[in-house]
Design an enzyme around this catalytic site. Structure first.
Site, PDB file in Angstrom:
ATOM      1  N   HIS A  37       0.684  -1.130   0.011  1.00  0.00           N
ATOM      2  CA  HIS A  37      -0.139  -0.130  -0.084  1.00  0.00           C
ATOM      3  C   HIS A  37       0.687   1.085  -0.027  1.00  0.00           C
ATOM      4  CE1 HIS A  37      -2.710  -2.933   2.446  1.00  0.00           C
ATOM      5  NE2 HIS A  37      -3.398  -2.457   1.161  1.00  0.00           N
ATOM      6  N   SER A 185       0.601  -9.103   1.098  1.00  0.00           N
ATOM      7  CA  SER A 185      -0.846  -8.939   1.309  1.00  0.00           C
ATOM      8  C   SER A 185      -1.365  -8.862   2.865  1.00  0.00           C
ATOM      9  CB  SER A 185      -1.345 -10.398   0.773  1.00  0.00           C
ATOM     10  OG  SER A 185      -2.845 -10.488   1.221  1.00  0.00           O
ATOM     11  N   SER A 186      -2.296  -8.314   3.218  1.00  0.00           N
ATOM     12  CA  SER A 186      -2.978  -8.426   4.457  1.00  0.00           C
ATOM     13  C   SER A 186      -3.146  -9.478   4.879  1.00  0.00           C
ATOM     14  CB  SER A 186      -4.219  -7.401   4.732  1.00  0.00           C
ATOM     15  OG  SER A 186      -4.096  -6.453   3.964  1.00  0.00           O
TER      16      SER A 186
END
Ligand code: PAF
Length: 283
Positions: A37, A185-186
């Site tokens: 992000h 990735s989360s």
């Protein structure tokens, strides 16, 4: 960085920026921010005058209430992570700002949303397309930044922007990987130590399959071998491992055009996705 929760307050600010001739870059997120992000935020910072990060855990794109409930909600630490990046606004809309009482509209993109995650997660891309449309309009975005890790999502967003005459330029940004190759990735946080050690194998398998196809091997056979490789590497279920045309994501009948290899596979119940380009064959 201002935290704004109401669209009218946001609109007052975006109007003033646009009146002053400034451009607005938007990074839509569901929070649980990681370096992937933050690379989108850096791109927005470099490409526009004012940066808005949106944080909204969108219930309409989850397939199961359990998955939605499990999704990390980390607004405070997300705000801390954004502090060094010169973001003007963290827009965390209250739920009624996105889905007011009586909300009855769905943005549904056909074609690129079919197959792959669209087949594995029915309704997911309707939820994504609907919320992204709203967020681009609410933020009055001139540019919006999306990661190539969610490549199908990127194509869905491009399609809806073109079809609905939205003014936003969609800027694709490369997948950011851990040093061992695992795409950020989360969901990676949910892997236990064993899973985290095994997870990067997904990239090794993709790289080897993409290389073999580019060199002329039969794609169907290569994909069969790759599925076996994933099972041997400890993945419990392969949702899909598929070669598609790029950027239309159509199933391929011949291999003389740009393609992309897509995978979704679960490790101890954690669903991981990744993708790689496959260059067209020569000759
Ligand atoms: O990629 C995501 O985090 C989400 O799908 C998005 C684009 C923020 C829409 O909720």
């Amino acid at each position: 960085m201002k935290i704004i929760r109401r669209k009218d307050e946001l609109r007052a600010l975006t109007r003033a920026w646009h009146r002053a001739g400034e451009t607005i870059g938007v990074v839509p997120t569901m929070g649980a921010l990681h370096a992937g992000h933050l690379s989108l935020v850096e791109a927005a910072r470099a490409g526009t005058d004012r940066v808005i990060v949106t944080l909204f855990v969108n219930p309409r794109q989850f397939n199961s209430p359990a998955d939605l409930a499990r999704y990390p909600r980390t607004e405070d630490s997300d705000a801390e992570k954004l502090a060094p990046y010169g973001v003007e606004v963290l827009y965390v809309p209250d739920p009624d700002q996105v889905y007011p009482e009586g909300f009855a509209t769905t943005v549904s993109v056909t074609g690129v949303s079919e197959g792959l995650c669209g087949a594995a997660r029915p309704g997911h891309f309707d939820g994504v397309a609907t919320v992204v449309t709203k967020l681009l309009l609410q933020t009055d975005a001139d540019r919006a930044y999306f990661g190539e890790k969610d490549y199908q999502q990127l194509q869905v967003v491009r399609r809806l922007v073109a079809d609905l005459d939205l003014k936003t330029d969609i800027v694709p940004c490369p997948t950011i990987r851990e040093t061992d190759g695992l795409a950020m990735s989360s969901r990676n946080q949910r892997l236990d130590d064993r899973g985290r050690t095994m997870a990067p194998e997904i990239l090794r398998v993709l790289e080897s399959a993409a290389g073999a196809i580019a060199q002329g091997a039969d794609p169907a056979q290569v994909l069969d071998v790759a599925r076996d490789d994933l099972a041997r590497a400890g993945f419990d279920a392969v949702d899909y491992l598929d070669l598609r045309g790029d950027p239309d994501l159509a199933p391929l009948t011949c291999y003389d055009r740009p393609a992309r290899l897509f995978v979704a596979a679960a490790l101890d119940g954690v669903r991981l996705i990744d993708n790689l380009p496959v260059p067209p064959r020569r000759g």
